[in-house]
Design a protein around this motif. Sequence first.
Motif, PDB file in Angstrom:
ATOM      1  N   LYS A   1       0.839  -1.202   0.000  1.00 57.24           N
ATOM      2  CA  LYS A   1       0.000   0.000   0.000  1.00 57.24           C
ATOM      3  C   LYS A   1       0.880   1.259   0.000  1.00 57.24           C
ATOM      4  O   LYS A   1       0.570   2.235  -0.689  1.00 57.24           O
ATOM      5  N   LEU A   2       1.967   1.229   0.745  1.00 57.80           N
ATOM      6  CA  LEU A   2       2.883   2.363   0.788  1.00 57.80           C
ATOM      7  C   LEU A   2       3.505   2.616  -0.577  1.00 57.80           C
ATOM      8  O   LEU A   2       3.631   3.770  -1.004  1.00 57.80           O
ATOM      9  N   ALA A   3       3.876   1.551  -1.285  1.00 55.89           N
ATOM     10  CA  ALA A   3       4.459   1.711  -2.619  1.00 55.89           C
ATOM     11  C   ALA A   3       3.452   2.352  -3.577  1.00 55.89           C
ATOM     12  O   ALA A   3       3.806   3.242  -4.356  1.00 55.89           O
ATOM     13  N   VAL A   4       2.194   1.932  -3.498  1.00 52.25           N
ATOM     14  CA  VAL A   4       1.152   2.514  -4.347  1.00 52.25           C
ATOM     15  C   VAL A   4       0.963   3.988  -4.004  1.00 52.25           C
ATOM     16  O   VAL A   4       0.868   4.844  -4.892  1.00 52.25           O
ATOM     17  N   MET A   5       0.929   4.294  -2.727  1.00 52.99           N
ATOM     18  CA  MET A   5       0.723   5.681  -2.301  1.00 52.99           C
ATOM     19  C   MET A   5       1.903   6.568  -2.693  1.00 52.99           C
ATOM     20  O   MET A   5       1.712   7.732  -3.046  1.00 52.99           O
ATOM     21  N   LYS A   6       3.123   6.030  -2.649  1.00 54.62           N
ATOM     22  CA  LYS A   6       4.289   6.814  -3.057  1.00 54.62           C
ATOM     23  C   LYS A   6       4.234   7.154  -4.543  1.00 54.62           C
ATOM     24  O   LYS A   6       4.554   8.270  -4.943  1.00 54.62           O
ATOM     25  N   SER A   7       3.833   6.176  -5.365  1.00 50.22           N
ATOM     26  CA  SER A   7       3.748   6.461  -6.804  1.00 50.22           C
ATOM     27  C   SER A   7       2.635   7.470  -7.088  1.00 50.22           C
ATOM     28  O   SER A   7       2.788   8.354  -7.937  1.00 50.22           O
ATOM     29  N   GLU A   8       1.532   7.371  -6.367  1.00 51.06           N
ATOM     30  CA  GLU A   8       0.437   8.335  -6.541  1.00 51.06           C
ATOM     31  C   GLU A   8       0.892   9.729  -6.092  1.00 51.06           C
ATOM     32  O   GLU A   8       0.555  10.733  -6.732  1.00 51.06           O
ATOM     33  N   ARG A   9       1.656   9.769  -5.029  1.00 48.39           N
ATOM     34  CA  ARG A   9       2.158  11.061  -4.539  1.00 48.39           C
ATOM     35  C   ARG A   9       3.082  11.705  -5.574  1.00 48.39           C
ATOM     36  O   ARG A   9       3.004  12.912  -5.809  1.00 48.39           O
ATOM     37  N   LYS A  10       3.947  10.906  -6.205  1.00 46.52           N
ATOM     38  CA  LYS A  10       4.827  11.449  -7.245  1.00 46.52           C
ATOM     39  C   LYS A  10       4.013  12.003  -8.406  1.00 46.52           C
ATOM     40  O   LYS A  10       4.344  13.051  -8.958  1.00 46.52           O
ATOM     41  N   ARG A  11       2.961  11.283  -8.769  1.00 49.58           N
ATOM     42  CA  ARG A  11       2.109  11.738  -9.869  1.00 49.58           C
ATOM     43  C   ARG A  11       1.465  13.075  -9.520  1.00 49.58           C
ATOM     44  O   ARG A  11       1.444  14.003 -10.328  1.00 49.58           O
ATOM     45  N   TRP A  12       0.972  13.201  -8.286  1.00 48.45           N
ATOM     46  CA  TRP A  12       0.339  14.466  -7.870  1.00 48.45           C
ATOM     47  C   TRP A  12       1.367  15.594  -7.766  1.00 48.45           C
ATOM     48  O   TRP A  12       1.069  16.742  -8.088  1.00 48.45           O
ATOM     49  N   GLN A  13       2.573  15.289  -7.297  1.00 47.88           N
ATOM     50  CA  GLN A  13       3.616  16.321  -7.221  1.00 47.88           C
ATOM     51  C   GLN A  13       3.961  16.839  -8.610  1.00 47.88           C
ATOM     52  O   GLN A  13       4.152  18.043  -8.803  1.00 47.88           O
ATOM     53  N   ASN A  14       4.012  15.942  -9.587  1.00 46.71           N
ATOM     54  CA  ASN A  14       4.277  16.356 -10.958  1.00 46.71           C
ATOM     55  C   ASN A  14       3.136  17.227 -11.472  1.00 46.71           C
ATOM     56  O   ASN A  14       3.367  18.252 -12.130  1.00 46.71           O
ATOM     57  N   ARG A  15       1.925  16.840 -11.169  1.00 47.90           N
ATOM     58  CA  ARG A  15       0.755  17.608 -11.616  1.00 47.90           C
ATOM     59  C   ARG A  15       0.770  19.012 -11.005  1.00 47.90           C
ATOM     60  O   ARG A  15       0.486  20.000 -11.688  1.00 47.90           O
ATOM     61  N   VAL A  16       1.096  19.118  -9.725  1.00 44.43           N
ATOM     62  CA  VAL A  16       1.175  20.417  -9.048  1.00 44.43           C
ATOM     63  C   VAL A  16       2.272  21.269  -9.678  1.00 44.43           C
ATOM     64  O   VAL A  16       2.102  22.471  -9.888  1.00 44.43           O
ATOM     65  N   LYS A  17       3.401  20.644  -9.993  1.00 43.62           N
ATOM     66  CA  LYS A  17       4.507  21.376 -10.623  1.00 43.62           C
ATOM     67  C   LYS A  17       4.081  21.927 -11.988  1.00 43.62           C
ATOM     68  O   LYS A  17       4.464  23.033 -12.374  1.00 43.62           O
ATOM     69  N   LEU A  18       3.251  21.161 -12.710  1.00 47.17           N
ATOM     70  CA  LEU A  18       2.822  21.597 -14.040  1.00 47.17           C
ATOM     71  C   LEU A  18       1.826  22.758 -13.989  1.00 47.17           C
ATOM     72  O   LEU A  18       1.707  23.506 -14.958  1.00 47.17           O
ATOM     73  N   VAL A  19       1.106  22.927 -12.900  1.00 44.36           N
ATOM     74  CA  VAL A  19       0.149  24.039 -12.803  1.00 44.36           C
ATOM     75  C   VAL A  19       0.672  25.167 -11.928  1.00 44.36           C
ATOM     76  O   VAL A  19      -0.100  26.016 -11.483  1.00 44.36           O
ATOM     77  N   ASP A  20       1.963  25.203 -11.698  1.00 47.13           N
ATOM     78  CA  ASP A  20       2.575  26.286 -10.934  1.00 47.13           C
ATOM     79  C   ASP A  20       2.314  27.605 -11.661  1.00 47.13           C
ATOM     80  O   ASP A  20       2.563  27.721 -12.859  1.00 47.13           O
ATOM     81  N   PRO A  21       1.798  28.624 -10.958  1.00 49.13           N
ATOM     82  CA  PRO A  21       1.458  29.894 -11.610  1.00 49.13           C
ATOM     83  C   PRO A  21       2.640  30.559 -12.321  1.00 49.13           C
ATOM     84  O   PRO A  21       2.449  31.288 -13.287  1.00 49.13           O
ATOM     85  N   LYS A  22       3.850  30.311 -11.887  1.00 54.05           N
ATOM     86  CA  LYS A  22       5.010  30.938 -12.507  1.00 54.05           C
ATOM     87  C   LYS A  22       5.400  30.264 -13.828  1.00 54.05           C
ATOM     88  O   LYS A  22       6.014  30.878 -14.675  1.00 54.05           O
TER      89      LYS A  22
END
Length: 103
Positions: free
Chosen positions: A54-75
């Motif tokens: 479960k931790l491995a799945v959550m880590k990969s999901e977290r990386k995906r969300w971090q990438n998504r947040v980086k892509l919508v950075d206002p700057k």
Amino acid sequence: MRTMRQDPGIVKERLVQGLALAVLLLMGLYAVAGPSGLIAWGENQRLLEQRQEKLAVMKSERKRWQNRVKLVDPKNVDPDLAGELLRSNLNVARSDEMVMLLH
């Protein structure tokens, strides 16, 4: 007939030995069937493996969300993602675009 009287020292010694044996048996039982004993060991291993998966799945999901947040950075917004979000969330389309709904 002769009755044998037991020496009080022997009775006390047997009582102490009996209590020591009872304590050792209880300690052995606790080591086998206690909350951290041999029987619980297998269950703990199974739970550990499940939680690691479960931790491995959550880590990969977290990386995906971090990438998504980086892509919508206002700057530094990714234009493709911004267009995708606008079209999907606000139902915005240009006049020359055709929208096809897939279910």
